[in-house]
Design a protein around this motif. Structure first.
Motif, PDB file in Angstrom:
ATOM      1  N   VAL A  52       0.295  -1.328  -0.103  1.00  0.00           N
ATOM      2  CA  VAL A  52       0.341   0.105   0.272  1.00  0.00           C
ATOM      3  C   VAL A  52       0.542   1.068   0.158  1.00  0.00           C
ATOM      4  CG1 VAL A  52      -2.242  -0.762   1.309  1.00  0.00           C
ATOM      5  CG2 VAL A  52      -0.498  -0.073   2.071  1.00  0.00           C
ATOM      6  N   LYS A 106       2.366   3.182  -2.527  1.00  0.00           N
ATOM      7  CA  LYS A 106       1.391   3.955  -3.153  1.00  0.00           C
ATOM      8  C   LYS A 106      -0.439   5.013  -2.797  1.00  0.00           C
ATOM      9  CE  LYS A 106       4.531   2.651  -6.264  1.00  0.00           C
ATOM     10  NZ  LYS A 106       5.233   2.286  -7.961  1.00  0.00           N
ATOM     11  N   ALA A 107      -0.724   3.712  -2.256  1.00  0.00           N
ATOM     12  CA  ALA A 107      -1.764   3.982  -1.610  1.00  0.00           C
ATOM     13  C   ALA A 107      -2.180   5.479  -1.117  1.00  0.00           C
ATOM     14  CB  ALA A 107      -2.619   3.421  -1.443  1.00  0.00           C
ATOM     15  N   VAL A 108      -3.384   6.180  -1.130  1.00  0.00           N
ATOM     16  CA  VAL A 108      -3.790   7.588  -0.211  1.00  0.00           C
ATOM     17  C   VAL A 108      -3.584   7.421   1.694  1.00  0.00           C
ATOM     18  CG1 VAL A 108      -4.920   8.355  -2.204  1.00  0.00           C
ATOM     19  CG2 VAL A 108      -6.413   7.061  -0.331  1.00  0.00           C
ATOM     20  N   ARG A 145      -6.601   4.734   2.851  1.00  0.00           N
ATOM     21  CA  ARG A 145      -6.584   3.426   1.926  1.00  0.00           C
ATOM     22  C   ARG A 145      -4.908   2.656   2.997  1.00  0.00           C
ATOM     23  NH1 ARG A 145      -7.463  -1.512   1.440  1.00  0.00           N
ATOM     24  NH2 ARG A 145      -6.540  -2.831   0.106  1.00  0.00           N
ATOM     25  N   GLN A 146      -4.057   3.323   3.609  1.00  0.00           N
ATOM     26  CA  GLN A 146      -3.070   2.506   4.537  1.00  0.00           C
ATOM     27  C   GLN A 146      -3.145   2.591   5.732  1.00  0.00           C
ATOM     28  OE1 GLN A 146       0.585   5.051   3.458  1.00  0.00           O
ATOM     29  NE2 GLN A 146       0.575   5.352   1.588  1.00  0.00           N
ATOM     30  N   PHE A 173      -5.937  -0.517   5.202  1.00  0.00           N
ATOM     31  CA  PHE A 173      -5.507  -2.012   5.484  1.00  0.00           C
ATOM     32  C   PHE A 173      -4.332  -1.921   6.496  1.00  0.00           C
ATOM     33  CE2 PHE A 173      -1.838  -4.023   3.289  1.00  0.00           C
ATOM     34  CZ  PHE A 173      -2.376  -5.314   2.933  1.00  0.00           C
ATOM     35  N   ARG A 179      -6.390 -11.374  -4.004  1.00  0.00           N
ATOM     36  CA  ARG A 179      -6.756 -10.596  -3.249  1.00  0.00           C
ATOM     37  C   ARG A 179      -7.405 -10.772  -1.903  1.00  0.00           C
ATOM     38  NH1 ARG A 179     -10.377  -5.947  -5.912  1.00  0.00           N
ATOM     39  NH2 ARG A 179      -9.591  -5.182  -3.583  1.00  0.00           N
TER      40      ARG A 179
END
Length: 196
Positions: free
Chosen positions: A9, A11-13, A16-17, A20, A47
């Motif tokens: 994660v 590169k996730a916003v 979202r991090q 997760f 997933r």
């Protein structure tokens, strides 16, 4: 988070991090109660979370809520879990996509009985729980139109009758799932735990 999880994660916003990481913290806490040491919980190619050998489980997260449920496979065959805000679905077209005509008729009736429950969101959540319970057994997609849900408000349970051939479990074709729900603190939570 473990470095392997952070990498997934990176590169996730930030939102979202956080989701997760915190849902995996819930899962590790649940696994520790079964005697498992903390370890990365990585998604597989589909997933879905890859649980330790001999474990079944499910995770869910939405704004303000994270949860995980795990069990030993010898006790529970599969688990489904989902949470959603207890708010109406924003786009009425979404309900047409995720429900069958019989389910929409049921939703109208239930809304009259208990208007404080967002029944459209609850049925969406129940179908998500069905999918999470289905996939580890069948290893194939189950569409929203492939299960007919009946909600029973008297005891907060639901039945999902499968409209496609189900996986074989203990020598029998699975034809339905049963589960329950809770509406509390602004959320609807649905769950399935199919015993061995």
């Amino acid at each position: 988070m473990f470095p392997e999880e952070q990498a997934l994660v990176a590169k996730a916003v930030p939102k979202r991090q956080l989701e997760f990481g915190t849902v995996r913290s819930c899962a590790r806490s649940a696994l520790s109660r079964l005697g498992f040491a903390p370890a990365p919980l990585l998604p597989g190619r589909d997933r879905a979370p890859q649980w330790p050998a001999g474990v079944v489980g499910a995770m869910t997260h939405c704004a303000g809520y994270r949860a995980a449920a795990v069990a030993r496979r010898r006790d529970i065959v599969t688990v489904g879990l989902d949470a959603e805000p207890n708010l109406p679905v924003d786009d009425p077209g979404v309900i047409d996509l995720v429900t069958l005509p019989e389910e929409r008729a049921q939703l109208r009736h239930l809304a009259d009985l208990e208007p404080d429950v967002s029944w459209d969101r609850l049925i969406f959540s129940a179908k998500e729980s069905v999918y999470k319970a289905w996939y580890p057994l069948a290893q194939r997609w189950l569409g929203f139109e492939d299960a007919l849900l009946t909600l029973d408000p008297t005891d907060a349970t639901f039945t999902a009758r499968l409209l496609v051939p189900g996986p074989v479990v203990d020598g029998k074709e699975l034809t339905e799932f049963t589960g329950g729900w809770l509406v509390e603190s602004g959320f609807v939570v649905t769950a399935i735990a199919m015993t061995a």
